[in-house]
Design a protein around this motif. Structure first.
Motif, mmCIF file in Angstrom:
data_model
loop_
_atom_site.group_PDB
_atom_site.id
_atom_site.type_symbol
_atom_site.label_atom_id
_atom_site.label_comp_id
_atom_site.label_asym_id
_atom_site.label_seq_id
_atom_site.Cartn_x
_atom_site.Cartn_y
_atom_site.Cartn_z
ATOM 1 N N TYR A 112 -0.504 17.221 -31.299
ATOM 2 C CA TYR A 112 -1.097 17.702 -30.050
ATOM 3 C C TYR A 112 -2.531 17.201 -29.853
ATOM 4 C CZ TYR A 112 2.921 20.767 -29.772
ATOM 5 O OH TYR A 112 4.208 21.252 -29.691
ATOM 6 N N GLU A 114 -5.286 14.986 -28.601
ATOM 7 C CA GLU A 114 -5.414 14.020 -27.507
ATOM 8 C C GLU A 114 -6.652 13.149 -27.655
ATOM 9 O OE1 GLU A 114 -5.243 16.438 -23.967
ATOM 10 O OE2 GLU A 114 -3.057 16.555 -24.054
ATOM 11 N N ALA A 129 -3.653 19.279 -26.678
ATOM 12 C CA ALA A 129 -2.799 19.525 -25.517
ATOM 13 C C ALA A 129 -2.909 20.992 -25.093
ATOM 14 C CB ALA A 129 -1.353 19.192 -25.866
#
Length: 150
Positions: A112, A114, A129
């Motif tokens: 997750y 980013e 995320a």
């Protein structure tokens, strides 16, 4: 990559010895060594979490981050925020190789992640995320970079 098997009569019946030979220790070699080290570990797909009034099961793949404040653990998932008590290191032991500790207070799921951005105090900020963020302390940054293959 060249892979071969060699029998060794000096080893015990259930003993396996793995040797990785390369010109230099690249990121690919380090990843292979980590993979071999984790091979055979029991990997669960759910994590039971005891709250005040019930026991929940969280799908490990849905955990975005875990944070601790004193003894209160908070699990951030795609759809919920779950609070319980416990220790961060005990949670990390139960999670798979997709997770890395980024501070004394936090664990993130690399799936997750980013972006990493510079923070005000010299630390980094991990943007995750579902609009999640967490601090990455300088102490844990080298391990995170290693996991990312940098």
């Amino acid at each position: 990559m060249n892979v071969e098997f060699q029998s060794d009569s000096n080893l015990k019946k259930d003993q396996i010895k793995v040797k990785v030979i390369s010109l230099e220790e690249t990121a690919e070699v380090k990843n292979l060594l980590a993979y071999i080290q984790d091979f055979g570990k029991k990997v669960d797909s759910i994590l039971p979490v005891k709250t005040e009034d019930r026991i929940l099961t969280i799908k490990i793949e849905e955990i975005i981050k875990v944070e601790v404040e004193k003894t209160e653990l908070t699990f951030y998932t795609k759809s919920a925020v779950i609070k319980t008590t416990g220790r961060l290191y005990q949670v990390l032991e139960k999670l798979n190789n997709d997770f890395v500790q980024v501070s004394k207070h936090g664990i993130i799921n690399l799936n997750y992640l980013e972006a990493l951005e510079a923070g005000f105090t010299g630390n980094m900020i991990a943007k995750l995320a579902f609009k999640q963020k967490t601090d990455v302390s300088r102490r844990y940054l080298p391990k995170l970079e290693k996991k990312l293959g940098l």
